[in-house]
Design a protein around this motif. Structure first.
Motif, short mmCIF file in Angstrom:
data_model
loop_
_atom_site.label_atom_id
_atom_site.label_comp_id
_atom_site.label_asym_id
_atom_site.label_seq_id
_atom_site.Cartn_x
_atom_site.Cartn_y
_atom_site.Cartn_z
N ALA A 255 0.82 -1.21 0.00
CA ALA A 255 0.00 0.00 0.00
C ALA A 255 0.86 1.26 0.00
N ASP A 256 1.93 1.28 0.78
CA ASP A 256 2.80 2.45 0.83
C ASP A 256 3.48 2.69 -0.51
N PHE A 257 3.94 1.62 -1.15
CA PHE A 257 4.60 1.75 -2.45
C PHE A 257 3.61 2.24 -3.50
N LEU A 258 2.44 1.64 -3.54
CA LEU A 258 1.47 1.97 -4.58
C LEU A 258 0.88 3.36 -4.40
N ARG A 259 0.79 3.82 -3.16
CA ARG A 259 0.29 5.18 -2.93
C ARG A 259 1.22 6.19 -3.61
N GLY A 260 2.50 5.94 -3.56
CA GLY A 260 3.45 6.84 -4.20
C GLY A 260 3.57 6.64 -5.69
N THR A 261 3.13 5.47 -6.18
CA THR A 261 3.27 5.15 -7.60
C THR A 261 1.99 5.44 -8.39
#
Length: 327
Positions: free
Chosen positions: A12-18
């Motif tokens: 979730a943290d990675f995809l929020r930024g991507t």
């Protein structure tokens, strides 16, 4: 089998930024049969038009250098195909996608536009998977499974994390989630039940292709022999996954079905009343919510996932006859 919160939060943290977050939309006139309001998690507005970009992006982000060097392969009825094709292109990887001849041509062409090579299999989920696994073995490709993969499920689980954050002051009493192979509902249910166990998770599939409902009731995997005639092509998978099913049994509260007229009507109501383009497979959750008599506290609401929007306007217009509408 479990999907721990540490894995879910990492994705979730990675995809929020991507990718950013998909919006939450409420149509004031939409109510369940028990008079609860309905909010929509509009995954159809994400890149490639579906939630599948989450799992594909996270899975490719977690590839080892050796796996990246070998290129990737996937099998899909369309939405996972486009997601893997785009995620691979963004990462500079070659991609081969196994699809079926009964998939709408627009989905095949969209996949090819992302630079992927499309290979056609026989028209069943079993055939697509078998050919993809064979090509992976022959050529050394890294297989990106559409649902039966821990990292793919962790990527889809990011929807649940986002939804709870967006509804933090008024959590939904239930979340209605479409079911194909089970990766979406397994991930979303694992996230929500570990963070807010009071929220009910209801899976939805076409009554013509109810292998998930029958498997859930029986407590064992039940497969259908061939694809049905359902218009919900994006979720026409003949059996839940070996990894998704244990999570579904652990975290999902119920699985219901909707008929073809209800699916068509929901897809059209998205377009006419919410100004969203949602394909039939992505509209089944709304169709079930409209019929739901689930008891919800006064002022409460339910959430539905509009998980895919890959449909051409001609096909959308053709749904009017099935929905019993004229014009």
């Amino acid at each position: 089998m479990n999907l721990p919160l540490s894995d879910i939060h990492a994705a979730a943290d990675f995809l929020r930024g991507t990718l950013g977050s998909s919006p939450l939309i409420e149509v004031s006139r939409w109510r369940t049969a028990s008079d609860a309001s309905i909010v929509v998690k509009a995954e159809c507005l994400l890149p490639t038009g579906s939630f599948k970009i989450r799992g594909a992006t996270w899975r490719i982000a977690t590839l080892t250098p050796d796996e990246r060097a070998r290129g990737v392969i996937a099998y899909s009825t369309g939405n996972h195909a486009q997601a893997v094709a785009k995620a691979a292109a963004d990462a500079g990887l070659g991609a081969t996608i196994v699809m079926s001849p009964d998939v709408p041509l627009a989905k095949i062409e969209a996949t090819e536009r992302w630079g992927a090579r499309v290979v056609i299999a026989e028209p069943s989920s079993h055939a697509r998977r078998a050919l993809a696994e064979s090509l992976a073995h022959t050529h050394g490709y890294t297989l990106i499974a559409p649902y039966d993969d821990r990292q793919v499920m962790a990527g889809q689980a990011s929807i649940g994390v986002e939804l709870l954050q967006q509804c933090s002051t008024n959590l939904p009493a239930a979340v209605f989630v479409p079911i194909g192979g089970g990766g979406l509902i397994a991930g979303v249910a694992a996230a929500i039940k570990q963070l807010a166990p009071q929220v009910a998770i209801v899976g939805v599939e076409p009554s013509l292709e109810d292998d998930a409902r029958r498997s859930f009731r029986a407590g064992r995997l039940i497969s259908t022999e061939a694809p049905s005639a359902s218009i919900a092509d994006a979720i026409k998978v003949q059996c839940l996954g070996n990894l998704t099913f244990p999570l579904i049994r652990r975290y999902v509260d119920d699985i219901v079905t909707v008929d073809e007229a209800q699916i068509a009507a929901a897809s059209l109501r998205y377009f006419d009343e919410a100004k969203l383009v949602v394909e039939p497979g992505g509209a089944v959750a709304l169709a079930a919510a409209f019929e739901s008599r689930l008891a919800v506290p006064r002022g409460g609401r339910v959430a539905v996932l509009a998980c895919g929007g890959n449909i051409v306007m001609e096909r959308l217009a053709s749904l009017k006859a099935l929905a019993g509408l004229s014009g």
